[in-house]
Write an enzyme that holds these catalytic residues in place. Structure first.
Site, PDB file in Angstrom:
ATOM      1  N   GLY A   1       0.857  -1.256  -0.015  1.00  0.00           N
ATOM      2  CA  GLY A   1      -0.016   0.140   0.072  1.00  0.00           C
ATOM      3  C   GLY A   1       0.666   1.231   0.116  1.00  0.00           C
ATOM      4  O   GLY A   1       0.260   2.309  -0.014  1.00  0.00           O
TER       5      GLY A   1
ATOM      6  N   TYR B   1     -10.679   4.839 -10.548  1.00  0.00           N
ATOM      7  CA  TYR B   1     -10.424   5.387  -9.452  1.00  0.00           C
ATOM      8  C   TYR B   1      -9.983   6.866  -9.420  1.00  0.00           C
ATOM      9  O   TYR B   1      -9.473   7.390  -8.347  1.00  0.00           O
ATOM     10  CB  TYR B   1      -8.788   4.800  -8.794  1.00  0.00           C
ATOM     11  CG  TYR B   1      -8.681   3.376  -8.828  1.00  0.00           C
ATOM     12  CD1 TYR B   1      -9.785   2.617  -8.366  1.00  0.00           C
ATOM     13  CD2 TYR B   1      -7.865   2.654  -9.366  1.00  0.00           C
ATOM     14  CE1 TYR B   1      -9.615   1.041  -8.087  1.00  0.00           C
ATOM     15  CE2 TYR B   1      -7.650   1.271  -9.295  1.00  0.00           C
ATOM     16  CZ  TYR B   1      -8.630   0.525  -8.714  1.00  0.00           C
ATOM     17  OH  TYR B   1      -8.529  -0.964  -8.808  1.00  0.00           O
TER      18      TYR B   1
ATOM     19  N   CYS C   1     -16.183   4.156 -26.407  1.00  0.00           N
ATOM     20  CA  CYS C   1     -17.457   4.607 -26.515  1.00  0.00           C
ATOM     21  C   CYS C   1     -17.968   4.712 -24.856  1.00  0.00           C
ATOM     22  O   CYS C   1     -18.915   4.165 -24.592  1.00  0.00           O
ATOM     23  CB  CYS C   1     -18.255   3.960 -27.207  1.00  0.00           C
ATOM     24  SG  CYS C   1     -18.193   4.335 -28.910  1.00  0.00           S
TER      25      CYS C   1
END
Length: 443
Positions: free
Chosen positions: A252, A329, A357
């Site tokens: 992380g 995100y 699209c």
């Protein structure tokens, strides 16, 4: 908010991505030379950037006895895994497919950790037969399944219990994994009973605990809270007479983006030392983005310019199928022009979008790129993690190629997958008959 280049690349700057005589280079290669040989869009990685990232993290963590396992989901290319394995890095996997990739890359099974909430019986069996380091289990139900599979194979499964410590990592909601209500891990209050029950099972070799609080964490204080909670839990388990020889601290660690310099690795190491360093546990971390995020670019060509309500819109040939992070995100990837921008301060503010699209196929607004036109080549920066590994063929587009640069050489490490190859996967098979419906018995 418009994005400017975070690295402020200058001519002759000694960095993996730098301008030399006004041209963008990757290590010692002009990126334009690569683009002449490889059709856009494509990913381009710097081998030296990955080696540097591993050395920085290893130098900070090795003195306090911490092992490093790369989160394969960040970038699962075999060449990338091989490079990191040769540096001494272990692997953190979340599927049997990633296990096969890690083994193919030469990573020792004894340095592989299997995480993830939804492992199948077949995946668990393959991991046990391969002899991996440990399986991080995430529920009481999974503990039972791992025990059943181990018993059927006549093996003993080495496991760790993943803890949900209810710590908010203060990152994007879709990459936060350790708050109450998350699908990940076992609630910290439930661990003591489950740990004791698992330790009593002859099929299981319970070796410790694991935790992972989220991704792209910039503020290190949540790590301190999570690790302190783990230390208290280890102490509590030992007071009950249970052995806890291992502690997996997850990953992380964020990287520098924009004006944010990113977390201080020395401070991260200090937090580990201060919270869990005196427990006598074998410690492991599982970074993904930190090791490869800054090592990659996504190269794209500008196809069209059109007038928009807030300024010019630049339509490029890379789309959300190639780099989904902005759509998924709200991530912002800085854009680098191939030719060093002149008069950049006076250049327009461009909104860069892809060809897919979908309205979400939008990379954001950018300043300081100079004057753009059709045919201009650009590179999205910090794209080495969760870029190619999350790419798809949505809109039936070719699967993007990947290139690795090492010094003054480059090679294709994943060739572009064409629509012709994809169509071959859909050759019609033979019709098969299903089972006839059971007839109702005569009364």
């Amino acid at each position: 908010m418009a994005i400017t280049n975070p690295r402020k690349l200058k001519s002759n700057q000694q960095e993996w991505f730098h301008y030399r005589t006004g041209e963008l280079h990757v290590e010692n290669l002009c990126l334009n030379d690569i683009a002449r040989e490889v059709p856009t869009p494509f990913y381009c990685y710097s081998a030296e950037a990955m080696r540097w990232a591993y050395s920085i993290l290893s130098d900070a963590l090795s003195p306090i006895g911490v092992s490093i396992c790369f989160a394969v989901k960040a970038n699962s290319n075999i060449a990338v895994l091989r490079l990191l394995s040769e540096c001494g890095c272990g692997m953190d996997i979340v599927s049997a497919g990633e296990l096969e990739r890690a083994l193919t890359a030469g990573a020792p099974a004894s340095q592989i950790i299997f995480s993830g909430v939804g492992k199948t019986r077949a995946e668990i069996a393959r991991a046990l037969e391969a002899g991996i380091h440990q399986i991080n289990v995430e529920s009481a139900a999974e503990i039972e399944v791992v025990a059943e599979v181990a018993r059927s194979l006549g093996l003993r499964a080495t496991i760790a219990l993943r803890v949900n410590p209810d710590v908010d990592a203060k990152t994007h909601a879709k990459i936060t994994t350790a708050t109450r209500g998350s699908k990940f891990g076992i609630a910290i209050d439930d661990i003591p009973e489950l740990y004791a029950r698992a330790a009593a099972r002859p099929e299981l070799n319970v070796q410790g605990l694991a935790v992972h609080i989220g991704s792209q964490v910039q503020d290190l204080s949540p790590f301190r809270r999570a690790f302190a909670a783990m230390a208290a839990l280890v102490t509590a388990l030992r007071e009950k007479g249970l052995e806890v020889p291992r502690l997996d601290l997850g990953g992380g660690i964020g990287i520098a983006v924009g004006d944010n310099p990113g977390p201080d690795i020395a401070e991260y190491a200090a937090i580990i030392a201060e919270t869990v360093g005196n427990l006598g546990c074998h410690l492991t971390v599982e970074p993904g983005r930190w090791l490869v995020g800054r090592a990659g670019l996504l190269v794209t060509e500008l196809l069209y310019l059109k007038d928009g309500q807030d300024g010019p819109i630049a339509i490029v040939d890379a789309g959300m199928n190639d780099l989904v992070r902005p759509a998924l995100y709200d991530a912002k990837h800085p854009a680098l022009p191939f030719h060093q921008a002149k008069g950049a301060a006076a250049s327009p503010r461009y909104r860069i979008v892809g060809p897919i699209c979908e309205s979400s196929d939008d990379f954001g607004a950018y300043e300081g790129l100079g004057e753009l036109k059709a045919g201009t080549l650009l590179a999205f920066d910090c794209a080495g993690a969760y870029g190619a590994s999350m790419a798809s063929t949505y809109n039936s587009r070719d699967l993007v190629a990947e290139i690795l640069v090492d010094g003054d050489h480059f090679r294709t490490i994943r060739r572009r997958q064409s629509i012709r190859e994809m169509l071959e996967l859909e050759d019609a098979g033979d019709w098969q008959s299903g089972s006839a419906p059971a007839r109702k018995a005569a009364g």
